[in-house]
Structures are given as C-alpha cells and as structure tokens.
Design a protein around this motif. Structure first.
Motif, short mmCIF file in Angstrom:
data_model
loop_
_atom_site.label_atom_id
_atom_site.label_comp_id
_atom_site.label_asym_id
_atom_site.label_seq_id
_atom_site.Cartn_x
_atom_site.Cartn_y
_atom_site.Cartn_z
N ASN A 5 0.74 -1.25 0.05
CA ASN A 5 0.03 0.00 -0.27
C ASN A 5 0.63 0.91 0.49
N GLY A 6 1.18 2.03 -1.36
CA GLY A 6 2.35 2.79 -1.89
C GLY A 6 1.85 3.80 -0.85
N PHE A 7 0.05 4.48 -0.96
CA PHE A 7 -0.29 5.48 -0.44
C PHE A 7 -0.36 5.21 1.27
N ALA A 10 3.39 6.10 2.00
CA ALA A 10 3.73 7.65 1.87
C ALA A 10 3.74 8.54 2.85
N PHE A 11 2.11 8.15 3.07
CA PHE A 11 1.30 8.85 4.45
C PHE A 11 2.47 8.98 5.91
N ASN A 12 2.75 8.16 6.24
CA ASN A 12 3.51 7.19 7.01
C ASN A 12 4.78 8.16 7.15
N SER A 13 5.14 8.83 5.80
CA SER A 13 6.35 9.45 5.47
C SER A 13 6.66 10.75 5.36
N TYR A 42 -2.72 19.52 7.45
CA TYR A 42 -2.43 18.01 6.38
C TYR A 42 -3.62 18.45 5.17
N ASN A 43 -4.49 18.22 5.93
CA ASN A 43 -5.82 18.48 5.57
C ASN A 43 -6.24 19.65 5.24
#
Length: 83
Positions: A5-7, A10-13, A42-43
């Motif tokens: 799960n790349g999404f 990316a969020f975790n990063s 972020y949102n």
C-alpha cells in the motif's frame, strides 16, 4: 509489506518527517495538540499533488468549511442518519 500500500507508506513518511521528527513531545496532551495541529494543516491547508494540488477538505466540503474539532466530531452524525 511496504509495497502493498504505497499510499499509506507515503502518508507514514510525511507524518514522520513533518511532525514526529520535527517535535519533542513533553506529555500526552502536548503530543495530541501537536498531532491535531499537523492533521488540520495536512487536510485543510497543504496542497496535495494527487488531487490536482487542492486541499483534501475541499473534496469533502466544497464550500470551504473546516473539518470539525475533535470534541465536535463525536457529536456529528451523517446527514442520512439525522432526524
């Protein structure tokens, strides 16, 4: 696995680099406050390239309304559920 799960990866990063590594948390309340500030940024303020450099909140509230605060969120109901 990270490749599943790349999404999320990316969020975790982004969470780690922009919030967790950028702050010292002196208490649980301090951590909650700083994470909530980052979440709102972020949102609501930060443009995302995956959605045409728009902010995510604009997809859910086209009129420009902000997301509810944590104490209000538990009191809200989905419009279909309200009487």
């Amino acid at each position: 696995k990270p490749t599943d799960n790349g999404f999320i990866e990316a969020f975790n990063s982004k969470l780690r680099s922009e919030c967790l590594n950028a702050h010292w948390f002196m208490s649980l309340a301090d951590a909650q406050e700083k994470l909530e500030t980052w979440r709102r940024h972020y949102n609501e303020d930060r443009p995302h390239s995956a959605i045409g450099y728009n902010v995510p909140i604009a997809l859910h509230y086209p009129g420009g309304a902000a997301s509810p605060s944590p104490d209000q969120a538990g009191k809200l109901q989905h419009p279909a559920v309200q009487g």
